[in-house]
Design a protein around this motif. Sequence first.
Motif, short mmCIF file in Angstrom:
data_model
loop_
_atom_site.label_atom_id
_atom_site.label_comp_id
_atom_site.label_asym_id
_atom_site.label_seq_id
_atom_site.Cartn_x
_atom_site.Cartn_y
_atom_site.Cartn_z
N GLY A 67 -2.25 -42.30 8.02
CA GLY A 67 -1.94 -43.61 7.47
C GLY A 67 -0.52 -44.06 7.67
O GLY A 67 -0.12 -45.12 7.19
N HIS A 68 0.29 -43.28 8.39
CA HIS A 68 1.63 -43.69 8.80
C HIS A 68 1.87 -43.11 10.18
O HIS A 68 1.40 -42.01 10.49
CB HIS A 68 2.70 -43.22 7.81
N SER A 69 2.62 -43.82 10.99
CA SER A 69 2.83 -43.37 12.37
C SER A 69 3.43 -41.97 12.41
O SER A 69 3.14 -41.19 13.33
CB SER A 69 3.75 -44.35 13.11
N ALA A 70 4.22 -41.62 11.41
CA ALA A 70 4.85 -40.29 11.39
C ALA A 70 3.84 -39.18 11.16
O ALA A 70 4.12 -38.01 11.45
CB ALA A 70 5.91 -40.25 10.29
N SER A 71 2.66 -39.53 10.65
CA SER A 71 1.67 -38.49 10.35
C SER A 71 0.80 -38.12 11.54
O SER A 71 0.09 -37.12 11.50
CB SER A 71 0.78 -38.95 9.19
N LYS A 72 0.87 -38.90 12.60
CA LYS A 72 0.02 -38.64 13.76
C LYS A 72 0.33 -37.27 14.37
O LYS A 72 -0.57 -36.48 14.68
CB LYS A 72 0.19 -39.73 14.81
N GLU A 73 1.59 -36.97 14.54
CA GLU A 73 1.99 -35.70 15.14
C GLU A 73 1.60 -34.52 14.24
O GLU A 73 1.20 -33.46 14.74
CB GLU A 73 3.49 -35.70 15.40
N ILE A 74 1.69 -34.72 12.93
CA ILE A 74 1.31 -33.66 12.00
C ILE A 74 -0.18 -33.38 12.12
O ILE A 74 -0.60 -32.22 12.25
CB ILE A 74 1.66 -34.07 10.56
N ASN A 75 -0.99 -34.43 12.09
CA ASN A 75 -2.44 -34.25 12.20
C ASN A 75 -2.83 -33.65 13.56
O ASN A 75 -3.79 -32.90 13.65
CB ASN A 75 -3.15 -35.58 11.97
N GLU A 76 -2.09 -34.00 14.59
CA GLU A 76 -2.37 -33.44 15.90
C GLU A 76 -2.17 -31.92 15.90
O GLU A 76 -3.01 -31.17 16.40
CB GLU A 76 -1.47 -34.09 16.95
N SER A 77 -1.07 -31.47 15.33
CA SER A 77 -0.80 -30.02 15.26
C SER A 77 -1.86 -29.30 14.45
O SER A 77 -2.36 -28.24 14.84
CB SER A 77 0.58 -29.77 14.63
N PRO A 291 1.64 -26.89 16.74
CA PRO A 291 0.35 -26.23 16.47
C PRO A 291 0.41 -24.71 16.53
O PRO A 291 -0.34 -24.04 15.82
CB PRO A 291 -0.56 -26.79 17.56
N GLU A 292 1.30 -24.17 17.33
CA GLU A 292 1.38 -22.72 17.42
C GLU A 292 1.84 -22.10 16.11
O GLU A 292 1.43 -20.98 15.76
CB GLU A 292 2.30 -22.28 18.57
N TYR A 293 2.66 -22.82 15.36
CA TYR A 293 3.12 -22.32 14.06
C TYR A 293 2.00 -22.40 13.02
O TYR A 293 1.89 -21.53 12.16
CB TYR A 293 4.35 -23.10 13.60
N VAL A 294 1.19 -23.43 13.12
CA VAL A 294 0.03 -23.54 12.24
C VAL A 294 -0.95 -22.41 12.53
O VAL A 294 -1.46 -21.75 11.61
CB VAL A 294 -0.67 -24.90 12.41
N GLU A 295 -1.20 -22.17 13.80
CA GLU A 295 -2.12 -21.09 14.18
C GLU A 295 -1.59 -19.73 13.72
O GLU A 295 -2.36 -18.89 13.24
CB GLU A 295 -2.31 -21.08 15.70
N GLU A 296 -0.29 -19.54 13.82
CA GLU A 296 0.31 -18.29 13.36
C GLU A 296 0.08 -18.09 11.86
O GLU A 296 -0.23 -16.99 11.41
CB GLU A 296 1.81 -18.29 13.67
#
Length: 349
Positions: A67-77, A291-296
């Motif tokens: 819901g904000h442009s800044a959140s796109k990269e977060i959701n992608e990861s 995303p690699e940090y999320v996967e870790e």
Amino acid sequence: MISDRKLEHLEICKNYDVEHHRTTGFEDVELVHRSLPEVDFDEIDTSIEFLGKKLDSPLIISAITGGHSASKEINESLAIASEKTNIAMGVGSQRAGITNPELTDTFTVVRDMAPHATIIGNIGAPQVEYAGSAIDMLDCDILAIHLNPLQEIIQPEGDINAKGFIDDIKEITQTVDIPIMAKETGAGISKKDAQILEKIGIDAIDIEGVGGTSWSAVETYRAENPNLGNLFWDWGITTAVSTVEVVESTDLPVISSGGIRNGLEAAKAISLGASGVGMALPFLKHAYNGPEYVEEKINQFTNELKTAMFLVGAENIKQLQEKRLIITGKTREILTELGIDTKKYARRI
């Protein structure tokens, strides 16, 4: 604007103390160690079936953002890591993406990056008219209906008319053809509300209790006068108590969330009867790095969970749900007052 509020929420959660001062209650739950576990660690199976979906782990990335442009990269990861590890992922409230097409891609990026993952959409209880659009936007597998009266009453621009929510939720369950999950946002769900939700057609409940992120705290940072938010910072039902109460009072699958930070706490929640667990804030902080940090973080969680399962002699999640445990302290006191026999957990084999 909704999008500006979403950005404020992200920044506050990232940079400020937003967690409850009360604990989850899991410190009062003790799994019983087995010196003869008779389990091969490498053969431990953490997979579950949740609402018709086979997942490699009981871990769900709870609703975080969108819901904000800044959140796109977060959701992608988050989505890339979810796809790779075959766990379920939820998104934040989709209203902003439905009412403002310029923000839709902050949500659709999730399905783009995770074409095979189990994705959980998200709307508010009174947003009946958004249900179909929310599902179509993500081709989601499950639709969550979030319940957040505490946040709304503290939020400067909150909706403080909660009349008709039960009928609204019932209408949603009757008009969509995918499973519907009700989820709190940090204050827990009681026996009475769980039974109402089951009666009106909800398929699963994510309790999201006290012990993790306090949305009263988040909104306190946004309010001109912080007095009300500070007063209700720790309002609600602890995650351990809410988990047991909902498991005991319904036949629905229960997701235990709210302050769970590792695989050991997850093992305790599952042994109390939860079908799975949700985590949000820890993944938000990792998602900023990629995303690699999320996967870790996911892999770390899985190793912690498997270690707990090994030490209690559980080869799979079903066995973990049946393992012996001891409930003590404040959690036991509260559950006893609620009429729940905590000793039966200790009588398990």
